[in-house]
Design a protein around this motif. Structure first.
Motif, short mmCIF file in Angstrom:
data_model
loop_
_atom_site.label_atom_id
_atom_site.label_comp_id
_atom_site.label_asym_id
_atom_site.label_seq_id
_atom_site.Cartn_x
_atom_site.Cartn_y
_atom_site.Cartn_z
N SER A 277 0.85 -1.18 0.00
CA SER A 277 0.00 0.00 0.00
C SER A 277 0.89 1.24 0.00
N VAL A 278 0.70 2.11 -0.97
CA VAL A 278 1.53 3.31 -1.07
C VAL A 278 0.63 4.54 -1.05
N GLN A 279 1.23 5.65 -0.65
CA GLN A 279 0.48 6.89 -0.55
C GLN A 279 0.43 7.61 -1.88
N LEU A 280 -0.74 8.14 -2.21
CA LEU A 280 -0.97 8.83 -3.48
C LEU A 280 -1.55 10.20 -3.17
N GLN A 281 -0.92 11.22 -3.72
CA GLN A 281 -1.43 12.59 -3.54
C GLN A 281 -2.03 13.06 -4.86
N LEU A 282 -3.22 13.64 -4.79
CA LEU A 282 -3.90 14.07 -6.01
C LEU A 282 -4.70 15.35 -5.76
N ILE A 283 -5.07 15.96 -6.88
CA ILE A 283 -5.91 17.15 -6.85
C ILE A 283 -7.30 16.76 -7.35
N ARG A 284 -8.30 17.10 -6.55
CA ARG A 284 -9.70 16.82 -6.92
C ARG A 284 -10.55 18.03 -6.54
N GLY A 285 -11.17 18.61 -7.54
CA GLY A 285 -12.02 19.76 -7.27
C GLY A 285 -11.27 20.93 -6.68
N GLY A 286 -10.02 21.10 -7.06
CA GLY A 286 -9.22 22.22 -6.57
C GLY A 286 -8.64 22.01 -5.19
N LYS A 287 -8.77 20.80 -4.64
CA LYS A 287 -8.24 20.51 -3.31
C LYS A 287 -7.26 19.35 -3.35
N LEU A 288 -6.31 19.35 -2.42
CA LEU A 288 -5.36 18.25 -2.30
C LEU A 288 -5.99 17.12 -1.50
N ILE A 289 -5.85 15.91 -1.99
CA ILE A 289 -6.38 14.72 -1.32
C ILE A 289 -5.28 13.67 -1.26
N GLU A 290 -5.22 12.94 -0.19
CA GLU A 290 -4.28 11.82 -0.06
C GLU A 290 -5.05 10.52 0.08
N LEU A 291 -4.66 9.54 -0.73
CA LEU A 291 -5.26 8.22 -0.69
C LEU A 291 -4.15 7.18 -0.55
N HIS A 292 -4.54 5.98 -0.20
CA HIS A 292 -3.61 4.85 -0.21
C HIS A 292 -4.09 3.84 -1.25
N ILE A 293 -3.17 3.33 -2.04
CA ILE A 293 -3.50 2.38 -3.08
C ILE A 293 -2.58 1.19 -2.99
N THR A 294 -3.15 -0.01 -3.12
CA THR A 294 -2.36 -1.25 -3.10
C THR A 294 -2.00 -1.60 -4.54
N VAL A 295 -0.70 -1.71 -4.80
CA VAL A 295 -0.21 -1.96 -6.16
C VAL A 295 -0.40 -3.44 -6.50
N ASN A 296 -1.13 -3.69 -7.58
CA ASN A 296 -1.29 -5.05 -8.06
C ASN A 296 -0.19 -5.41 -9.04
N GLU A 297 -0.07 -6.69 -9.36
CA GLU A 297 0.90 -7.12 -10.37
C GLU A 297 0.23 -7.16 -11.73
N LYS A 298 0.92 -6.61 -12.73
CA LYS A 298 0.40 -6.62 -14.09
C LYS A 298 0.39 -8.03 -14.63
N GLN A 299 -0.76 -8.44 -15.15
CA GLN A 299 -0.90 -9.80 -15.67
C GLN A 299 -0.64 -9.84 -17.17
#
Length: 299
Positions: A277-299
């Motif tokens: 699980s890694v941290q992801l920072q993004l912009i949504r609707g003009g605001k900064l948001i932080e999410l966590h995403i689990t990296v899958n393996e490419k099949q």
């Protein structure tokens, strides 16, 4: 014997000895690329020079033809790997390009489609650190030899003054020569031979680079000039599970700034992130948001 004659004889001897491990790749193309007998039964060549090919064979010294089978291809590092059975040819003596300096004399070796060995000599014009290919592949060292890659030389060997093969030559921008260092090839070969593929992370996102307006950068106190905007989210993917939405602008992944899609591809090429699980920072609707995403393996 003059010093020049001694040097000439030494170069010819290196070509003869090191060239025994060089093969011609017969892939139904106008100009057949070369390949290197990298390990016992393992031949490497330039993936880019193959394009699409169904049947491939190799030509050895003395115009001997042998069939080969594809083990795997990695377009991001430009390495394709074939298996050859019962081939009585020497294995390349692999060296280390880490101590290579600008000005060092090097040889490019290739083999013609009729089995003849070919060589070109030049000096190393550029040596640099780790770099990233256009498709996000990690190349351990930037090496540009001042050598003309004649037809058939792509996929062949770069040889140092001691006769060691220190990398595989390929064609860069505007037809210039580039060399994929031995350390990169060793890593790719090991992964494909042991795992059958190159493990890579996968998020399930379609992305495009985007520039950030100055007003948005100012309001969010950002120093980056751009990010990658989400244009597609695959159902049931890691991205959907993490709550990423269309129109989100990703600007940071696991502590690394993102300004182009190649940036995130390069980070996903690091297989150590798979399953984490890694941290992801993004912009949504003009605001900064932080999410966590689990990296899958490419099949």
């Amino acid at each position: 014997m003059s010093s020049l004659q001694a040097l000439s004889n030494n170069i010819a001897e290196i070509v003869e000895q090191s060239g025994k491990a060089i093969v011609s790749i017969n892939a139904n193309r106008r100009f057949s690329p070369s390949g290197i007998h990298w390990r016992k039964g393992i031949i490497v060549t330039s993936d880019e020079s193959l394009k699409r090919c169904d049947r491939v064979s190799v030509t050895l010294e003395n115009n001997v033809k042998k069939s080969v089978s594809l083990l795997g291809r990695d377009a991001t590092t430009d390495v394709a790997i074939f298996k050859i059975e019962n081939a009585d040819i020497p294995v390349a003596t692999i060296g280390d390009a880490a101590n290579l300096k600008v000005g060092n004399l090097v040889l490019a070796l290739a083999r013609g489609s009729e089995g003849d060995i070919r060589a070109a000599m030049g000096a190393v014009s550029v040596v640099g650190g780790e770099w990233q290919s256009m498709s996000g592949g990690k190349i351990d060292q930037f090496i540009r030899p001042d050598i003309s890659l004649y037809p058939g030389f792509s996929g062949g060997a770069l040889v140092d003054a001691t006769g060691n093969i220190i990398g595989m030559n390929t064609t860069g921008r505007r037809g210039t020569a580039l060399t994929i260092p031995a350390s990169t090839i060793n890593r790719v070969v090991e992964q494909i031979v042991t795992k059958g593929k190159i493990p890579r992370g996968y998020l399930g996102l379609g992305m495009q680079p985007v520039r950030l307006p100055d007003s948005l950068k100012s309001s969010l106190n950002l120093t980056s000039v751009g990010g990658v905007i989400v244009v597609n989210v695959e159902p049931l993917s890691a991205a959907e599970n993490a709550g990423i939405l269309l129109g989100d602008i990703l600007i940071n992944f696991d502590g690394n700034s993102l300004e182009d899609t190649n940036d995130i591809l390069a980070l996903l090429n690091d297989s150590s992130r798979i399953g984490k699980s890694v941290q992801l920072q993004l912009i949504r609707g003009g605001k900064l948001i932080e999410l966590h995403i689990t990296v899958n393996e490419k099949q």
